[in-house]
Write a protein that holds these residues in place. Structure first.
Motif, short mmCIF file in Angstrom:
data_model
loop_
_atom_site.label_atom_id
_atom_site.label_comp_id
_atom_site.label_asym_id
_atom_site.label_seq_id
_atom_site.Cartn_x
_atom_site.Cartn_y
_atom_site.Cartn_z
N THR A 1 3.86 20.82 2.70
CA THR A 1 4.27 19.46 2.34
C THR A 1 4.66 19.42 0.87
N LEU A 2 5.81 18.84 0.62
CA LEU A 2 6.26 18.58 -0.75
C LEU A 2 6.12 17.09 -1.00
N SER A 3 5.44 16.73 -2.06
CA SER A 3 5.19 15.31 -2.30
C SER A 3 5.30 14.98 -3.77
N SER A 4 5.49 13.71 -4.04
CA SER A 4 5.54 13.22 -5.42
C SER A 4 4.89 11.85 -5.46
N SER A 5 4.37 11.48 -6.62
CA SER A 5 3.75 10.18 -6.77
C SER A 5 3.95 9.68 -8.19
N VAL A 6 3.97 8.36 -8.32
CA VAL A 6 4.09 7.72 -9.63
C VAL A 6 3.05 6.61 -9.70
N THR A 7 2.28 6.58 -10.77
CA THR A 7 1.31 5.52 -11.01
C THR A 7 1.59 4.89 -12.36
N TYR A 8 1.61 3.56 -12.39
CA TYR A 8 1.81 2.86 -13.66
C TYR A 8 0.67 1.88 -13.85
N ARG A 9 0.04 1.94 -15.02
CA ARG A 9 -1.07 1.05 -15.34
C ARG A 9 -0.68 0.16 -16.50
N ASP B 1 -15.34 1.44 -15.30
CA ASP B 1 -14.50 0.46 -14.61
C ASP B 1 -14.19 0.93 -13.19
N ALA B 2 -13.75 -0.03 -12.36
CA ALA B 2 -13.43 0.26 -10.96
C ALA B 2 -11.97 -0.08 -10.68
N VAL B 3 -11.48 0.40 -9.54
CA VAL B 3 -10.10 0.13 -9.11
C VAL B 3 -10.11 -0.32 -7.66
N ILE B 4 -9.29 -1.31 -7.36
CA ILE B 4 -9.02 -1.67 -5.96
C ILE B 4 -7.51 -1.62 -5.77
N LEU B 5 -7.09 -0.96 -4.70
CA LEU B 5 -5.67 -0.73 -4.46
C LEU B 5 -5.34 -1.04 -3.00
N LEU B 6 -4.40 -1.95 -2.78
CA LEU B 6 -3.88 -2.26 -1.44
C LEU B 6 -2.65 -1.42 -1.20
N ILE C 1 -2.10 -2.26 -11.60
CA ILE C 1 -1.78 -0.89 -11.21
C ILE C 1 -0.73 -0.90 -10.10
N GLY C 2 0.31 -0.12 -10.28
CA GLY C 2 1.31 0.10 -9.25
C GLY C 2 1.34 1.58 -8.89
N TRP C 3 1.43 1.85 -7.60
CA TRP C 3 1.36 3.25 -7.12
C TRP C 3 2.42 3.46 -6.05
#
Length: 325
Positions: A192-200, A120-125, A176-178
């Motif tokens: 750099t200190l970073s964080s991320s959240v992804t919800y599918r 499968d593929a993903v497209i993210l704006l 998908i939300g990012w």
């Protein structure tokens, strides 16, 4: 008909001696490989990565069982393509090719199953908000979809359709939300200190088992926190980093009925090293190991994962230089 399909599905699971779907921690690593940076208006990036995921640990809840008779290996080729329309608005796509194998060894006999093909593929704006809280802080927001390009109806040599977790594709669109937040540290500007959240939010495959059933993978939440620094070694810039990753997957469902031995929670540690081979080319390596896992029922869980690849930036916005006389 729906009830009969469910009975058939459970029978196939038992007949193939499968403890678990492992779809929540195996399969194509979509969420794990999103997040190209916005390098400025007109920048165009292409990344090609190889991802190896070995699942050879059998857990019941959080307890590791003394059983190494089952192994799942996923080899993936991942292609990221990103383009920045403006300094704030960009798009990222992810295309995949996947090879999955399952080996079950019992009583001197080995059962080997392999599938491969386009995944499968993903497209993210994505939208970037610089300095949204304080200086040197960047917030990124992304919305997109997983597109079911891969096959989800491959059959075995015996003509039996393989279970959903062994298919290259899922047969369903996902939402998908990012969200990511990065802060350049004042006491060490190179860090750099970073964080991320992804919800599918997974969709439903309405053509499962030859159009007789529906299948829905569990929704997936993934959260990362990372520390990345920068050093100059023999005139080459390198970026070592350390990442903690939390992943939670809900249970899978067939015809809206819960499938046992699916879903769970995982905590991983990942070491990363990026080498800047030139101004536009970087080489990245990642090694990930589990720190803790709690699975529903009994499941194979990840033992080790390794990702390596190159990212090339074809164009970068040039700064405006004004001569003052």
């Amino acid at each position: 008909m729906k009830f009969a399909s469910l009975i058939l599905f459970l029978f196939l699971l038992l007949g193939q001696q499968v403890y678990a779907q492992t779809c929540c921690s195996g399969g194509v690593p979509l969420s794990n490989n999103l997040g190209l940076s916005n390098e400025g208006k007109g920048s165009f990036q292409v990344g090609i990565n190889y991802d190896y995921n070995n699942l050879n640990t059998l857990n019941a809840g959080s307890t590791r069982l003394n059983d190494n008779s089952r192994q799942r290996i996923t080899n993936s080729i991942l292609t990221n393509i990103g383009y920045a329309f403006t300094d704030k608005f960009s798009v990222e796509t992810l295309f995949t090719w996947v090879n999955q194998t399952r080996t079950i060894t019992q009583f001197g006999n080995e059962n080997f199953t392999e599938t491969k093909g386009i995944g499968d593929a993903v497209i993210l704006l994505k939208y970037t908000l610089p300095n949204v809280f304080k200086n040197n802080t960047t917030l990124n927001i992304g919305l997109g979809s997983k597109i079911p390009l891969g096959k989800s109806d491959i059959v075995s040599n015996q003509g039996i359709q393989l279970t959903a977790d062994l298919q290259p594709g899922s047969g369903a669109f996902d939402g998908i939300g990012w969200l990511s937040l990065a802060k350049q540290l004042n006491f060490r500007p190179t860090a750099t200190l970073s964080s991320s959240v992804t919800y599918r939010l997974t969709g439903i495959n309405n053509s499962y088992l030859n159009n007789t059933s529906t299948y829905k993978f569990g929704n997936v939440l993934q959260a990362n926190i990372s520390y990345v620094d920068q050093f100059l070694v023999s005139k080459t810039l390198i970026n070592p980093g350390l990442v903690l990753k939390y992943r939670k997957s809900t249970v899978d469902k067939i015809d809206n009925a819960i499938i046992p031995n699916t879903g769970g929670e995982w905590l991983f540690a990942r070491a990363e090293l990026t080498i800047h081979l030139s101004q536009n080319l970087r080489f990245t390596n990642k090694l990930e190991v589990p720190l803790y896992s709690y699975v529903d029922g009994t499941q194979l869980t990840p033992t080790t994962r390794f990702t390596t690849g190159f990212t090339y930036k074809f164009f970068k916005k040039q700064p405006l230089i004004t001569n003052i006389k």
